[in-house]
Design a protein around this motif. Structure first.
Motif, PDB file in Angstrom:
ATOM      1  N   VAL A  35       6.881   5.379   8.059  1.00 19.11           N
ATOM      2  CA  VAL A  35       5.963   6.268   7.345  1.00 19.11           C
ATOM      3  C   VAL A  35       6.056   7.665   7.938  1.00 19.11           C
ATOM      4  CG1 VAL A  35       3.534   6.767   7.002  1.00 19.11           C
ATOM      5  CG2 VAL A  35       4.391   4.499   6.572  1.00 19.11           C
ATOM      6  N   GLN A  36       6.115   7.713   9.275  1.00 17.87           N
ATOM      7  CA  GLN A  36       6.241   9.018   9.937  1.00 17.87           C
ATOM      8  C   GLN A  36       7.509   9.717   9.446  1.00 17.87           C
ATOM      9  OE1 GLN A  36       3.978  10.343  12.001  1.00 17.87           O
ATOM     10  NE2 GLN A  36       5.216  12.191  11.859  1.00 17.87           N
ATOM     11  N   GLY A  37       8.592   8.914   9.402  1.00 18.38           N
ATOM     12  CA  GLY A  37       9.866   9.470   8.935  1.00 18.38           C
ATOM     13  C   GLY A  37       9.759   9.964   7.504  1.00 18.38           C
ATOM     14  N   ILE A  38       9.137   9.151   6.659  1.00 13.72           N
ATOM     15  CA  ILE A  38       9.007   9.527   5.237  1.00 13.72           C
ATOM     16  C   ILE A  38       8.178  10.806   5.134  1.00 13.72           C
ATOM     17  CG2 ILE A  38       7.957   8.860   3.050  1.00 13.72           C
ATOM     18  CD1 ILE A  38       8.710   5.996   3.689  1.00 13.72           C
ATOM     19  N   ASN A  39       7.119  10.857   5.914  1.00  8.62           N
ATOM     20  CA  ASN A  39       6.258  12.043   5.852  1.00  8.62           C
ATOM     21  C   ASN A  39       7.029  13.293   6.265  1.00  8.62           C
ATOM     22  OD1 ASN A  39       4.001  10.780   4.893  1.00  8.62           O
ATOM     23  ND2 ASN A  39       3.183  10.296   6.912  1.00  8.62           N
ATOM     24  N   ASP A  40       7.802  13.154   7.348  1.00  9.33           N
ATOM     25  CA  ASP A  40       8.598  14.304   7.789  1.00  9.33           C
ATOM     26  C   ASP A  40       9.564  14.736   6.692  1.00  9.33           C
ATOM     27  OD1 ASP A  40       7.261  14.058  10.080  1.00  9.33           O
ATOM     28  OD2 ASP A  40       8.928  13.254  11.280  1.00  9.33           O
ATOM     29  N   LEU A  41      10.236  13.717   6.135  1.00  2.00           N
ATOM     30  CA  LEU A  41      11.222  13.987   5.091  1.00  2.00           C
ATOM     31  C   LEU A  41      10.559  14.664   3.894  1.00  2.00           C
ATOM     32  CD1 LEU A  41      14.237  13.235   4.741  1.00  2.00           C
ATOM     33  CD2 LEU A  41      13.468  11.383   3.297  1.00  2.00           C
ATOM     34  N   MET A  42       9.377  14.133   3.548  1.00  3.40           N
ATOM     35  CA  MET A  42       8.664  14.645   2.388  1.00  3.40           C
ATOM     36  C   MET A  42       8.219  16.075   2.640  1.00  3.40           C
ATOM     37  SD  MET A  42       6.270  12.137   0.326  1.00  3.40           S
ATOM     38  CE  MET A  42       4.871  12.257   1.403  1.00  3.40           C
ATOM     39  N   GLY A  43       7.801  16.325   3.894  1.00  2.00           N
ATOM     40  CA  GLY A  43       7.402  17.691   4.239  1.00  2.00           C
ATOM     41  C   GLY A  43       8.563  18.652   4.039  1.00  2.00           C
ATOM     42  N   GLU A  44       9.718  18.222   4.586  1.00  2.00           N
ATOM     43  CA  GLU A  44      10.917  19.053   4.435  1.00  2.00           C
ATOM     44  C   GLU A  44      11.227  19.270   2.964  1.00  2.00           C
ATOM     45  OE1 GLU A  44      13.250  20.635   6.368  1.00  2.00           O
ATOM     46  OE2 GLU A  44      11.641  20.492   7.842  1.00  2.00           O
ATOM     47  N   LEU A  45      11.193  18.143   2.232  1.00  2.00           N
ATOM     48  CA  LEU A  45      11.523  18.179   0.808  1.00  2.00           C
ATOM     49  C   LEU A  45      10.566  19.099   0.069  1.00  2.00           C
ATOM     50  CD1 LEU A  45      13.607  16.694  -0.868  1.00  2.00           C
ATOM     51  CD2 LEU A  45      11.825  15.102  -1.531  1.00  2.00           C
ATOM     52  N   LYS A  46       9.296  18.981   0.448  1.00  2.00           N
ATOM     53  CA  LYS A  46       8.269  19.770  -0.231  1.00  2.00           C
ATOM     54  C   LYS A  46       8.553  21.254  -0.027  1.00  2.00           C
ATOM     55  CE  LYS A  46       3.260  20.087  -0.562  1.00  2.00           C
ATOM     56  NZ  LYS A  46       1.993  19.501  -0.159  1.00  2.00           N
ATOM     57  N   SER A  47       8.792  21.630   1.238  1.00  2.16           N
ATOM     58  CA  SER A  47       9.015  23.063   1.481  1.00  2.16           C
ATOM     59  C   SER A  47      10.295  23.522   0.799  1.00  2.16           C
ATOM     60  CB  SER A  47       9.054  23.353   2.978  1.00  2.16           C
ATOM     61  OG  SER A  47      10.140  22.722   3.557  1.00  2.16           O
ATOM     62  N   THR A  48      11.323  22.643   0.841  1.00  2.00           N
ATOM     63  CA  THR A  48      12.585  23.002   0.167  1.00  2.00           C
ATOM     64  C   THR A  48      12.359  23.188  -1.325  1.00  2.00           C
ATOM     65  OG1 THR A  48      13.680  21.584   1.760  1.00  2.00           O
ATOM     66  CG2 THR A  48      14.977  22.321  -0.110  1.00  2.00           C
TER      67      THR A  48
ATOM     68  N   LYS B 275       0.851  -1.198   0.000  1.00  2.00           N
ATOM     69  CA  LYS B 275       0.000   0.000   0.000  1.00  2.00           C
ATOM     70  C   LYS B 275       0.878   1.237   0.000  1.00  2.00           C
ATOM     71  CE  LYS B 275      -4.035  -1.802   2.416  1.00  2.00           C
ATOM     72  NZ  LYS B 275      -4.588  -1.887   3.762  1.00  2.00           N
ATOM     73  N   LEU B 276       1.896   1.174   0.874  1.00  2.00           N
ATOM     74  CA  LEU B 276       2.805   2.311   1.024  1.00  2.00           C
ATOM     75  C   LEU B 276       3.501   2.591  -0.302  1.00  2.00           C
ATOM     76  CD1 LEU B 276       3.435   3.848   3.585  1.00  2.00           C
ATOM     77  CD2 LEU B 276       5.509   2.520   3.803  1.00  2.00           C
ATOM     78  N   THR B 277       3.970   1.505  -0.933  1.00  2.00           N
ATOM     79  CA  THR B 277       4.677   1.667  -2.203  1.00  2.00           C
ATOM     80  C   THR B 277       3.752   2.250  -3.256  1.00  2.00           C
ATOM     81  OG1 THR B 277       5.882  -0.302  -1.588  1.00  2.00           O
ATOM     82  CG2 THR B 277       6.150   0.451  -3.834  1.00  2.00           C
ATOM     83  N   ALA B 278       2.516   1.737  -3.275  1.00  2.00           N
ATOM     84  CA  ALA B 278       1.561   2.229  -4.262  1.00  2.00           C
ATOM     85  C   ALA B 278       1.348   3.730  -4.091  1.00  2.00           C
ATOM     86  CB  ALA B 278       0.242   1.490  -4.126  1.00  2.00           C
ATOM     87  N   SER B 279       1.154   4.147  -2.844  1.00  2.00           N
ATOM     88  CA  SER B 279       0.923   5.578  -2.658  1.00  2.00           C
ATOM     89  C   SER B 279       2.221   6.362  -2.842  1.00  2.00           C
ATOM     90  CB  SER B 279       0.312   5.864  -1.287  1.00  2.00           C
ATOM     91  OG  SER B 279       0.991   5.174  -0.284  1.00  2.00           O
ATOM     92  N   PHE B 280       3.336   5.678  -2.604  1.00  2.00           N
ATOM     93  CA  PHE B 280       4.642   6.338  -2.785  1.00  2.00           C
ATOM     94  C   PHE B 280       4.920   6.564  -4.266  1.00  2.00           C
ATOM     95  CE2 PHE B 280       9.249   6.738  -2.043  1.00  2.00           C
ATOM     96  CZ  PHE B 280       9.182   7.575  -0.953  1.00  2.00           C
ATOM     97  N   LEU B 281       4.467   5.591  -5.086  1.00  2.00           N
ATOM     98  CA  LEU B 281       4.729   5.696  -6.528  1.00  2.00           C
ATOM     99  C   LEU B 281       3.940   6.835  -7.157  1.00  2.00           C
ATOM    100  CD1 LEU B 281       4.922   1.989  -7.678  1.00  2.00           C
ATOM    101  CD2 LEU B 281       6.738   3.686  -7.636  1.00  2.00           C
ATOM    102  N   LYS B 282       2.861   7.224  -6.497  1.00  2.00           N
ATOM    103  CA  LYS B 282       2.067   8.320  -7.053  1.00  2.00           C
ATOM    104  C   LYS B 282       2.785   9.650  -6.900  1.00  2.00           C
ATOM    105  CE  LYS B 282      -2.382   6.161  -6.148  1.00  2.00           C
ATOM    106  NZ  LYS B 282      -3.331   6.050  -5.034  1.00  2.00           N
ATOM    107  N   ILE B 283       3.823   9.640  -6.054  1.00  2.00           N
ATOM    108  CA  ILE B 283       4.516  10.903  -5.805  1.00  2.00           C
ATOM    109  C   ILE B 283       5.531  11.168  -6.900  1.00  2.00           C
ATOM    110  CG2 ILE B 283       6.121  12.064  -4.250  1.00  2.00           C
ATOM    111  CD1 ILE B 283       4.732  10.532  -1.998  1.00  2.00           C
ATOM    112  N   ASP B 284       5.378  12.333  -7.515  1.00  2.00           N
ATOM    113  CA  ASP B 284       6.350  12.761  -8.515  1.00  2.00           C
ATOM    114  C   ASP B 284       7.268  13.768  -7.841  1.00  2.00           C
ATOM    115  OD1 ASP B 284       7.774  13.641 -10.578  1.00  2.00           O
ATOM    116  OD2 ASP B 284       6.107  14.416 -11.763  1.00  2.00           O
ATOM    117  N   PRO B 285       8.549  13.440  -7.742  1.00  2.00           N
ATOM    118  CA  PRO B 285       9.465  14.340  -7.013  1.00  2.00           C
ATOM    119  C   PRO B 285       9.518  15.738  -7.634  1.00  2.00           C
ATOM    120  CG  PRO B 285      10.574  12.330  -7.702  1.00  2.00           C
ATOM    121  CD  PRO B 285       9.220  12.276  -8.255  1.00  2.00           C
ATOM    122  N   ARG B 286       9.148  15.833  -8.941  1.00  2.00           N
ATOM    123  CA  ARG B 286       9.218  17.155  -9.569  1.00  2.00           C
ATOM    124  C   ARG B 286       7.963  17.963  -9.284  1.00  2.00           C
ATOM    125  NH1 ARG B 286      10.491  14.211 -14.982  1.00  2.00           N
ATOM    126  NH2 ARG B 286       9.116  12.874 -13.837  1.00  2.00           N
TER     127      ARG B 286
END
Lengths: 142, 535
Positions: free
Chosen positions: B205-218, B174-185
């Motif tokens: 997942v918590q870690g990924i979310n935090d990382l993604m949040g950081e990445l998103k704002s960056t 499930k995680l991978t499926a929702s992860f694949l929907k994410i386009d880093p660009r």
């Protein structure tokens, strides 16, 4: 003389023994050349291992009936076995059909009569034989 | 869907199954070995017990020498699966055997006691155990154990795989499926991943979310910055491209690495494989200037007017160039990237052809006589100064002719100033043809006075005399004033030689003047060479 002395000695011994305990007397006809036998030879004869005297003459062995209390005491004295064990012993041998237990006689009187008439006969009595045609060849202490 | 072996829970189950099978096999072998020995000892104990049960009967049979009973006994023993054969014998004559009595392994020997005489041996009973049967039982037990272990392993593997699938693979899928929907660009697609349980996956997942949040704002910051930079860059590009001045960058090999449209308009001949220097005529000057600006730390800017090389028939073009050393961090980085030596040089240039031509014209007018187009007196003096320096430096000699026209005033008076001008122009042309070589010049000193000079390696008086005479001869030819009027003039020449007579301009000119006046006083129309003894 010597015969009388020996008889006396036997009688004294028998009386003495009789006073203390009931002894058993293995007897043969007085014409039988066997003067005496050892207890081991007696066991061999009465328990079916041997069917001959030490001089090779055939021995015809007689016993008292199975339910006679004297017989139980005799075998206990002779072999140290309880009558049930003795019976079991004979049962096993009879099963193979090769050996037969000694011929039982109704009582001691019949024993005296048979031994008196048969020179090959061997029997036992709870009393020392008074009949001169019988001879004691082994006394078994109870 | 990937192939089935790519799935973790299958892998885990397979690994467990393989491990379990391996363990089971090893265990089974050990169990088998153990079972064989334990079955053997068990069988031995059993056989001993059996032997004990028939010991009294055997004793009787031996005692009575009853062969049938003995036979009965050994046959009875062999009926038992555990026993292959038995032998009952004594030292006398009885010897009964039944079954297989070969091989002594595991043989159980029982001494038979005399029934009536204690502690007396009457014979012996030999029992041969059925080893095959014992081993088959052991094998059977071991196989059963192994099968049980395998079944157990299979069940464990199944359960583990189901649990791994439920607890690990499914959430991960499930995680991978929702992860694949994410386009880093595309930061829009960065949504929080959902996993409700607070297990390791939840923590990840918590870690990924935090990382993604950081990445998103960056990334969003980065995007904003990029938009700003692009706007700024387009402004700068506009300035660069719309500039009226030509701008270019020169790399260490003097190749033009970047240029704007104005540059290409000014220098249409530039191409990718020409160096910057090749575009101009002042090659030496330009290359030394470039070396200077590259190597002298104190020099940051230099400017120069340059004449462009032009094709035949094109007008000469002049540009004013401003050179600056580009010292940015970026250029240093670029150097290390390309391995080039020395900094980049920025060149800003203006088309100054018009101004240069005007200057050139002005200078020409300042240095030359308007009538004869010969050098004027001031330029002549400067030229003599120049030649004197050359002469003294190279140990040569300079010959100076001070020429004054004879009979010029009458022409002016009789035929007018135009006629006089025409005579002066003609004289200028004739002198120019005589003194037109290198290190030679001719100038109009004023009125009807001219000064000519030339450099010689060695002073040869005869040659000087010959040249002075031929100059005088050339002046004596008649000059046409109009179609039918002509006049004849002459000249007087005072000759001085530097450094023989003087070593500076002032003295040299004074000597020449003195000599020329002497010629005039002595009847004109000839030349004389200065003599220091005149004084």
């Amino acid at each position: 003389m010597s015969k009388g002395l020996r008889t006396l000695m036997f009688s004294v011994a028998a009386m003495f023994a009789c006073q203390v305990q009931a002894d058993f007397y293995v007897v043969v006809q007085s014409d039988n050349p066997q003067a005496f036998i050892t207890k081991k030879e007696a066991v061999n004869l009465f328990m079916g291992r041997s069917r001959a005297f030490s001089n090779g003459d055939f021995a015809l062995i007689f016993d008292l009936p199975r339910d006679d209390p004297k017989r139980a005491a005799f075998y206990l004295s002779l072999t140290g076995w309880a009558p049930a064990k003795v019976n079991s012993y004979w049962s096993r041998l009879m099963f193979s059909g090769q050996s037969m237990p000694p011929q039982p006689l109704p009582d001691e009187l019949a024993m005296i009569n048979i031994v008196e008439r048969n020179p090959s006969a061997l029997g036992w009595l709870s009393q020392p034989p008074t009949n001169p045609s019988l001879r004691t060849i082994l006394v078994i202490k109870e | 869907m990937k192939s089935i072996s790519g799935k973790i829970y299958i892998k885990v189950a397979l690994a467990i199954a393989i491990g379990a099978i391996g363990t089971s096999l090893v265990t089974s072998v050990l169990l088998y070995i153990n079972a064989v020995s334990s079955e053997q000892s068990k069988a031995q104990a059993l056989i001993e017990q059996i032997g004990a049960t028939i010991r009294s009967t055997a004793s009787i049979a031996l005692y009575v020498q009853d062969k049938e009973l003995g036979q009965e006994i050994v046959q009875g023993l062999v009926i038992n699966d555990l026993i292959a054969g038995a032998k009952l014998s004594d030292s006398v004559s009885l010897d009964v055997t039944f079954g297989v009595t070969s091989g002594n392994k595991g043989l159980i020997k029982t001494e038979i006691q005399h029934p009536f005489i204690p502690n007396q041996t009457i014979g012996e009973l030999l029992i041969y155990p059925n080893r095959n049967y014992i081993q088959s039982i052991a094998k059977q037990n071991a196989v059963n154990d192994a099968l049980l272990l395998l079944l157990y392993s299979a069940i464990v593997a199944l359960f583990v795989s189901v649990f791994v699938h439920k607890l690990l693979t499914q959430p991960l899928q499930k995680l991978t499926a929702s992860f694949l929907k994410i386009d880093p660009r595309n930061t829009e697609t960065m949504r929080t991943l959902i996993h409700n349980e607070n297990d390791e996956i939840g923590q990840m997942v918590q870690g990924i979310n935090d990382l993604m949040g950081e990445l998103k704002s960056t990334l969003e910051n980065e995007t904003d910055l990029r938009i700003q930079t692009q706007a700024l860059e387009s402004k700068f590009r506009l300035i660069f491209e719309q500039a009226s001045a030509g701008i270019c960058l020169i790399d260490a090999d003097n190749m033009i690495s970047a240029s704007n449209p104005a540059f290409n308009n000014i220098l249409p001949n530039s191409s990718d494989d020409t160096t910057f220097i090749q575009l101009f005529e002042h090659v030496d000057q330009l290359s030394s200037l470039l070396i200077r600006i590259r190597n002298e730390e104190s020099v940051n800017h230099l400017s120069i007017d340059l004449k462009c090389k032009s094709l035949l028939g094109e007008n000469k073009k002049w540009v004013h160039c401003l050179f600056s050393r580009v010292t940015t961090q970026r250029s240093e980085v670029r150097q290390s990237d390309t391995g080039a030596q020395g900094p980049l040089i920025e060149v800003i240039m203006y088309d100054v052809t018009e101004r240069a031509e005007k200057e050139h014209k002005t200078r020409f007018e300042a240095d030359h006589d308007a009538l004869t187009h010969l050098k004027n007196r001031r330029a002549g003096e400067a030229e003599i100064e120049n030649l004197l320096q050359t002469v003294s430096f190279l140990d040569l000699s300079l010959v100076v002719f001070m020429i004054d026209l004879d009979n010029f005033k009458p022409v002016n008076d009789n035929h007018g100033h135009d006629a006089g001008d025409r005579v002066l122009i003609e004289v200028g042309k004739r002198l120019q043809t005589v003194f037109d070589g290198k290190n030679e010049f001719c100038s109009r000193w004023g009125g009807d006075e001219f000064v000519a000079a030339y450099v010689v390696n060695e002073v040869n008086i005869d040659e000087i005399r010959a040249l002075a005479q031929s100059t005088l001869d050339s002046l004596r030819y008649p000059i046409d004033l109009s179609d039918d009027v002509s006049c004849t003039i002459g000249g007087s020449i005072g000759v001085v030689i530097a450094p023989t007579h003087a070593d500076n301009t002032k003295d040299l000119i004074a000597c020449a003047d003195k000599t020329m006046y002497r010629v005039k006083q002595n009847g004109r129309g000839h030349f004389e060479i200065f003599d220091p003894d005149w004084i």
